[in-house]
Design an enzyme around this catalytic site. Structure first.
Site, PDB file in Angstrom:
ATOM      1  N   ASP A  67       0.782  -1.180   0.087  1.00  0.00           N
ATOM      2  CA  ASP A  67      -0.129  -0.009   0.213  1.00  0.00           C
ATOM      3  C   ASP A  67       0.870   1.255  -0.069  1.00  0.00           C
ATOM      4  OD1 ASP A  67       0.716  -0.926   2.660  1.00  0.00           O
ATOM      5  OD2 ASP A  67      -1.159  -1.096   3.372  1.00  0.00           O
ATOM      6  N   ASN A 136      -7.798  -2.731  14.012  1.00  0.00           N
ATOM      7  CA  ASN A 136      -9.081  -3.238  13.946  1.00  0.00           C
ATOM      8  C   ASN A 136      -9.181  -4.452  12.808  1.00  0.00           C
ATOM      9  OD1 ASN A 136      -8.207  -1.956  11.234  1.00  0.00           O
ATOM     10  ND2 ASN A 136      -9.461  -0.382  11.090  1.00  0.00           N
ATOM     11  N   HIS A 138      -7.561  -4.724   9.963  1.00  0.00           N
ATOM     12  CA  HIS A 138      -7.247  -4.490   8.404  1.00  0.00           C
ATOM     13  C   HIS A 138      -5.929  -5.439   8.075  1.00  0.00           C
ATOM     14  CE1 HIS A 138      -4.903  -0.475   9.375  1.00  0.00           C
ATOM     15  NE2 HIS A 138      -3.881  -1.539   9.336  1.00  0.00           N
ATOM     16  N   GLU A 143      -9.849  -2.062   4.893  1.00  0.00           N
ATOM     17  CA  GLU A 143     -10.418  -1.637   6.343  1.00  0.00           C
ATOM     18  C   GLU A 143     -11.697  -2.490   6.526  1.00  0.00           C
ATOM     19  OE1 GLU A 143      -8.567  -0.046   8.321  1.00  0.00           O
ATOM     20  OE2 GLU A 143      -8.601   2.018   7.958  1.00  0.00           O
TER      21      GLU A 143
END
Ligand code: F6R
Length: 243
Positions: A67, A136, A138, A143
């Protein structure tokens, strides 16, 4: 799914580097999917040591990163391209022309994503994908959502991710709010998915992701279905798992 327990961050880093080194030794012209963030830094240092000692060469390796922040140039010291150059590439003999990171400066999101998928396709996919785990759940910057994004996509980062990333930026407002990320398909099609996780803060999400339901609300949970998923995590990160 295979779980390798490490004593602490150092041990996780050593085991992770050994695992990646084994891949490079087995297939010197392999495609490595690489990650940024604080977790893989120790493993990258170990890999650089293996190169310096003459035990490992990356001369034929191709790397394709997960990313990049939208809007950050390669020479911005918060960009993931900069991170990779500083933490790994400039310490090893990889050909920089064969290292790929999404183009954060491409304003046309559709083009940025299509171009990156074309790079993945041109290299026949990934042999070993290194992953970290977001608080979280990811993976890459995929996400929590109501579906698993398939190809490279442009993500609006969640407030919790922006908060987690803000430790690297001078102010909260300067943290980019969007990123281009490889999708779940390329990760799932990698010959091996290797995740490194360290620390008590991740213990709850590790348990949820790998013993809970497979759901796009916890993106990493999809790795339960990966044909060759290896989790190297330290005792703290595994402290809520019943092994
Ligand atoms: C980084 C990435 C992210 C991180 C994750 C964990 O390229 O794709 O998914 O792996 O946010 O970050 P750290 O390691 O900083 O806890």
């Amino acid at each position: 799914m295979r779980i390798i327990q490490a004593k602490n961050y150092e041990d996780m880093s050593r085991k992770g580097a050994d695992f990646i080194a084994a891949q490079v030794l087995l297939k010197p012209n392999c495609v490595l999917g690489l990650a940024t963030g604080s977790t893989p830094v120790g493993a990258y240092q170990r890999l650089a040591e293996k190169y310096r000692s003459g035990d490992l060469s990356f001369a034929q390796v191709t790397s394709i990163n997960l990313d990049e922040y939208v809007g950050l140039s390669p020479d911005n010291d918060q960009s993931y391209r900069y991170f990779m150059n500083e933490n790994l590439f400039r310490h090893i003999d990889i050909d920089i022309a064969r290292t790929f990171v999404p183009n954060g400066l491409e304003k046309n999101a559709e083009k940025a994503c299509t171009d990156y998928d074309a790079i993945l396709a041109a290299h026949g996919g990934i042999d070993l994908q290194l992953l970290g785990l977001g608080l979280n759940g990811h993976i890459g910057f995929n996400e929590p959502a109501d579906h698993f994004p398939c190809g490279t996509n442009c993500v609006d980062l969640t407030p919790s991710t922006i908060e987690a990333n803000s430790r690297f930026f001078p102010t909260y407002d300067s943290v980019p709010k969007q990123a281009y990320t490889m999708g779940v398909q390329a990760i799932m099609q990698a010959g091996c998915a290797l995740m490194l996780v360290s620390g008590k803060a991740k213990a709850g999400i590790v348990r949820q992701a790998f013993t809970g339901a497979i759901t796009p609300q916890v993106p990493a949970s999809v790795l339960q279905l990966h044909k060759n998923f290896v989790l190297i995590a330290d005792e703290d990160a595994l402290s809520e798992m019943k092994l």
